[in-house]
Design a protein around this motif. Sequence first.
Motif, mmCIF file in Angstrom:
data_model
loop_
_atom_site.group_PDB
_atom_site.id
_atom_site.type_symbol
_atom_site.label_atom_id
_atom_site.label_comp_id
_atom_site.label_asym_id
_atom_site.label_seq_id
_atom_site.Cartn_x
_atom_site.Cartn_y
_atom_site.Cartn_z
ATOM 1 N N ALA A 56 73.689 27.500 16.670
ATOM 2 C CA ALA A 56 73.878 26.211 16.006
ATOM 3 C C ALA A 56 73.527 26.575 13.976
ATOM 4 N N ARG A 58 74.961 29.695 13.333
ATOM 5 C CA ARG A 58 76.199 30.744 13.664
ATOM 6 C C ARG A 58 77.256 29.418 13.280
ATOM 7 N N GLN A 59 77.226 28.139 13.728
ATOM 8 C CA GLN A 59 77.905 27.285 13.597
ATOM 9 C C GLN A 59 79.487 27.668 14.848
ATOM 10 N N VAL A 60 79.506 27.823 15.662
ATOM 11 C CA VAL A 60 79.981 28.206 16.975
ATOM 12 C C VAL A 60 79.674 27.564 18.122
ATOM 13 N N TRP A 62 78.836 27.202 21.914
ATOM 14 C CA TRP A 62 78.140 27.995 22.301
ATOM 15 C C TRP A 62 78.259 28.688 23.788
ATOM 16 N N ASP A 115 68.178 25.623 4.955
ATOM 17 C CA ASP A 115 69.294 25.198 5.991
ATOM 18 C C ASP A 115 68.642 25.278 7.144
ATOM 19 N N ALA A 118 68.656 21.350 8.931
ATOM 20 C CA ALA A 118 70.328 21.694 9.111
ATOM 21 C C ALA A 118 70.539 21.531 10.474
ATOM 22 N N VAL A 119 69.555 23.062 10.682
ATOM 23 C CA VAL A 119 69.919 23.862 12.311
ATOM 24 C C VAL A 119 68.857 23.377 13.162
ATOM 25 N N THR A 122 71.647 19.951 14.021
ATOM 26 C CA THR A 122 72.762 20.323 14.976
ATOM 27 C C THR A 122 71.960 20.683 16.399
ATOM 28 N N TRP A 123 70.511 21.809 16.464
ATOM 29 C CA TRP A 123 69.987 22.461 17.711
ATOM 30 C C TRP A 123 70.250 20.763 18.951
#
Length: 164
Positions: A56, A58-60, A62, A115, A118-119, A122-123
């Motif tokens: 989340a 690194r926005q990649v 898993w 941030d 937002a993290v 996503t998580w």
Amino acid sequence: MGVLTAYFRAPGTEAVRRVLERTEGGSPLGGRQPAFDGVESKGLDPSVVLGQLIAAIRQVPWDVHLVAETTVWPTGPAPGPESPGGEDDPWATGPWVTEIDAATRDALAEVREADIPAVAATWAQAEELYGAAAEDVQPVVEELVGLAGRAREAGDRLYCWACL
């Protein structure tokens, strides 16, 4: 049966092993005076759940290899496949402690306060968090980000203690 986890920072593996030998493997965050600065959690294993957080950040997507870890406890060689294991085998019963790679520590430490929501949002979508809301996981993100920042500033490593 759940897995208890605790993330903590320490100057090195030898310091961690000395504490674990003294406490017979007990949590380094337990007792009235914890041995290390850390964050207690439940079920937050490094490879999957922490890996989901790193994804989340690194926005990649898993991947099981996002978080590299090295076992530091128990000590000694792991038993082979023929080994019976059992209740006297620390490799089977735990607790276990792994050192978390510096890239993971730094990814956490670099999250800006602005941030974090937002993290966390996503998580919270990770299947392993069982539909938790962003506001439920945000305090954990804040604690881990803070811990990683203090670890990096001090030149410490991050570790994960886990026990059944």
